[in-house]
Design an enzyme around this catalytic site. Structure first.
Site, PDB file in Angstrom:
ATOM      1  N   TYR A 136      15.825  25.285   5.201  1.00 12.98           N
ATOM      2  CA  TYR A 136      16.310  24.283   6.160  1.00 12.98           C
ATOM      3  C   TYR A 136      17.172  23.249   5.468  1.00 12.98           C
ATOM      4  CZ  TYR A 136      13.014  20.748   4.467  1.00 12.98           C
ATOM      5  OH  TYR A 136      12.344  19.833   3.690  1.00 12.98           O
ATOM      6  N   GLU A 164       8.670  14.480  -8.305  1.00 12.88           N
ATOM      7  CA  GLU A 164       9.416  13.843  -7.215  1.00 12.88           C
ATOM      8  C   GLU A 164       8.453  13.413  -6.129  1.00 12.88           C
ATOM      9  OE1 GLU A 164      12.129  16.654  -5.430  1.00 12.88           O
ATOM     10  OE2 GLU A 164      10.622  18.239  -5.403  1.00 12.88           O
ATOM     11  N   ARG A 174      24.218  23.736  -0.245  1.00 14.51           N
ATOM     12  CA  ARG A 174      22.813  23.880  -0.656  1.00 14.51           C
ATOM     13  C   ARG A 174      22.056  24.788   0.300  1.00 14.51           C
ATOM     14  NH1 ARG A 174      18.990  18.628  -1.302  1.00 14.51           N
ATOM     15  NH2 ARG A 174      19.179  18.672   0.975  1.00 14.51           N
ATOM     16  N   HIS A 217       4.283  41.784   5.567  1.00 15.95           N
ATOM     17  CA  HIS A 217       4.657  40.975   4.413  1.00 15.95           C
ATOM     18  C   HIS A 217       5.960  41.459   3.780  1.00 15.95           C
ATOM     19  CE1 HIS A 217       0.664  39.309   4.846  1.00 15.95           C
ATOM     20  NE2 HIS A 217       0.880  38.462   3.830  1.00 15.95           N
ATOM     21  N   LYS A 269      14.951  24.902  -0.699  1.00 18.64           N
ATOM     22  CA  LYS A 269      14.526  24.037   0.410  1.00 18.64           C
ATOM     23  C   LYS A 269      13.839  24.901   1.473  1.00 18.64           C
ATOM     24  CE  LYS A 269      16.248  19.884   2.760  1.00 18.64           C
ATOM     25  NZ  LYS A 269      15.295  18.962   2.124  1.00 18.64           N
ATOM     26  N   LEU A 316      13.648  19.375  -5.922  1.00 21.78           N
ATOM     27  CA  LEU A 316      14.800  19.685  -5.085  1.00 21.78           C
ATOM     28  C   LEU A 316      16.020  18.932  -5.630  1.00 21.78           C
ATOM     29  CD1 LEU A 316      15.853  21.061  -2.468  1.00 21.78           C
ATOM     30  CD2 LEU A 316      15.464  18.873  -1.330  1.00 21.78           C
ATOM     31  N   ARG A 322       5.101  41.936  12.441  1.00 17.21           N
ATOM     32  CA  ARG A 322       4.541  41.235  11.290  1.00 17.21           C
ATOM     33  C   ARG A 322       4.224  42.187  10.143  1.00 17.21           C
ATOM     34  NH1 ARG A 322       0.233  38.832   8.663  1.00 17.21           N
ATOM     35  NH2 ARG A 322       0.477  36.580   8.357  1.00 17.21           N
TER      36      ARG A 322
END
Length: 290
Positions: A32, A178, A51, A101, A146, A202, A99
């Site tokens: 995101y 951070e 990014r 993995h 991210k 990040l 679904r």
């Protein structure tokens, strides 16, 4: 009408829905971005989109649109929603598939969504500073991506909120990394010190702007790890993020940072950061009261 982007189309936000087997919903399998908007203009848009693509590439998701196409969609979204001051949230997932993995077949198309939200500039906190706690960093080892997987961040932020604090400053052992949603800086003897951009933090867009400002204004910088003890002994402490800009930290774990007031380097960086915003987005109506 409130609009959102759903797979390249501008739709009524109430129509922007994903399937229960979307991999973002079931696995957090996606990335995101959050982009700040001032005066109806997006700040550091290109850096955020770069990014976004890098994060997606890092987990094997290919964006189905070019950066220019994404940029045009976001401009349209801001315009149609008449957003003056706020944020754009955008995310991409690996798409919808039964679904499993294991990654789905390449024919599965990633799901891209984006929407806007009105968010005021936090001028009171920027003027007065905020309080923080410290806690062990329990997140995974690729914080440079991210990712939608934010449970560790959420637990840290919630603990801070429960103690009446703005942020949780995280550390691995005695090494500060951070905040739960921010980069952290200390100032010692006039030098700005912050964790180098690697897989443990990040690579913040706002952080990069601050480092550029320091370089342009002869403010000494060290990008290196620093300890919890160095944090506690700092002359100044501040954090940065898309929505927090250059945010002074005046208290750590109930103990004042120096005299409990935002320091001179932090104030200078706030002023210079405001100049950068106004270069891209025009004059700001609300100013920080020093």
């Amino acid at each position: 009408m409130n609009f959102a982007i759903m797979n390249g189309k501008l739709v009524n936000r109430s129509e922007a829905k994903v399937d229960i087997e979307d991999r973002g919903y079931q696995f957090g399998d996606g990335v995101y971005e959050v982009i700040r908007v001032y005066n109806g203009k997006m700040f550091t848009l290109q850096d955020h989109l770069n990014r976004f693509v890098k994060s997606a590439d890092s987990i094997g998701i290919t964006l189905p649109y070019t950066i220019d196409e994404c940029s045009a969609m976001l401009v349209d979204l801001v315009t149609k929603n008449h957003l003056v001051e706020g944020i754009i949230y955008m995310q991409i997932t690996r798409g919808t598939a039964p679904r499993n993995h294991v990654f789905p077949a390449k024919e599965v198309v990633p799901t891209l969504v984006a929407y806007t939200k009105e968010v005021a500039r936090p001028v009171e906190s920027l003027a007065n500073g905020v309080k923080t706690i410290c806690m062990e960093d329990i997140r995974w080892l690729r914080c440079d991506i991210k990712s939608l997987n934010l449970l560790g961040n959420l637990l840290a932020k919630q603990r801070a909120a429960e103690q009446g604090c703005f942020e949780a400053i995280q550390h691995r052992g005695d090494q500060v990394t951070e905040g739960s949603s921010s980069n952290v800086f200390i100032v010692k003897n006039g030098t700005v010190i912050t964790h180098e951009s690697n897989e443990l933090i990040l690579k913040g867009i706002t952080k990069d702007v601050i480092l550029q400002i320091c370089s342009q204004n002869n403010i000494p910088v060290e990008e290196r790890t620093f300890t919890v003890a160095e944090l506690a002994a700092a002359d100044e402490v501040f954090l940065s993020s898309t929505t927090s800009e250059v945010m002074p930290i005046i208290e750590l774990e109930g103990v004042k940072v120096k005299d409990g007031m935002p320091g001179p380097i932090t104030r200078k960086l706030q002023s210079l950061f405001t100049v950068e915003i106004e270069k891209q987005c025009g004059k700001l109506k609300e100013k920080i009261s020093f």
